[in-house]
Write a protein that holds these residues in place. Structure first.
Motif, short mmCIF file in Angstrom:
data_model
loop_
_atom_site.label_atom_id
_atom_site.label_comp_id
_atom_site.label_asym_id
_atom_site.label_seq_id
_atom_site.Cartn_x
_atom_site.Cartn_y
_atom_site.Cartn_z
N CYS A 98 -5.95 -38.43 7.34
CA CYS A 98 -4.60 -39.29 7.62
C CYS A 98 -3.22 -38.44 7.66
O CYS A 98 -3.15 -37.43 6.81
N CYS A 101 -0.86 -38.91 4.51
CA CYS A 101 -0.92 -38.51 3.31
C CYS A 101 -2.07 -37.08 3.08
O CYS A 101 -2.43 -37.03 1.82
N CYS A 131 -7.82 -45.03 5.71
CA CYS A 131 -7.28 -43.68 4.58
C CYS A 131 -7.69 -44.45 3.32
O CYS A 131 -7.01 -45.45 3.15
N CYS A 134 -3.86 -44.17 1.13
CA CYS A 134 -2.79 -45.02 1.51
C CYS A 134 -3.36 -46.42 2.21
O CYS A 134 -2.35 -47.28 2.73
ZN LIG Z 1 -3.20 -41.99 3.95
#
Ligand SMILES: [Zn+2]
Length: 161
Positions: A98, A101, A131, A134
């Motif tokens: 990701c 994050c 992800c 998030c």
């Molecule tokens: Zn993420």
């Protein structure tokens, strides 16, 4: 398992674009906008290579392994990191992490993302990844193609250094 693909980074706040690119290549890159070189970085359990533009870090007694980034250009910064560590294309895992994050993304069922992505995307794409942290959803799109071209250029031996 190739050890170079396991290299982890920690980047300073001024190196946001470089961090994003390292994540695109699949490298675990911690990037904390609040980080201060003075206080030192909470590196967690992993051994991370610090990416810095801070003169004090370069000139000081830092026990940690670091790379002093010289260029202002994110592509050149990325190339410096790759060249310094001798990272090759086979060490990378593009689009596996990701970008927001730093979490590994996982394939998900197409049906499970319906309503969470634009309709025309859902109708034209069959591969989706998400992800777990998030919840951002990824799919092969134009942005990925552009990123792919940049990665190819990065590892092209015929490119001028
Ligand atoms: Zn993420």
């Amino acid at each position: 398992m190739n050890s170079k693909s396991e290299i982890c980074f920690a980047a300073e706040p001024t190196l946001g674009k470089l961090s994003k690119w390292l994540r695109i290549l699949g490298f675990d890159t911690s990037y904390e906008p609040g980080f201060s070189a003075k206080k030192g970085m909470d590196l967690g359990r992993k051994k991370r290579i610090l990416l810095t533009r801070t003169e004090r870090v370069r000139n000081g007694k830092v026990s940690q392994e670091f790379i002093f980034i010289t260029s202002n250009n994110p592509f050149e910064q990325l190339r410096q990191v790759i060249d310094t560590l001798g990272i090759g294309y086979t060490d990378t895992r593009p689009f596996s992490r990701c970008i927001r994050c730093n979490t590994r993304i996982r394939p998900v069922d197409k049906d499970s993302v319906q309503g969470n992505v634009p309709d025309f995307i859902w109708q034209t794409c069959d591969i989706f990844q998400t992800c777990g942290r998030c919840r951002r959803i990824y799919w092969p799109g134009s942005h990925t193609q552009r990123s792919h071209d940049i990665i190819m250029r990065l590892f092209d031996p015929n490119e001028k250094r």
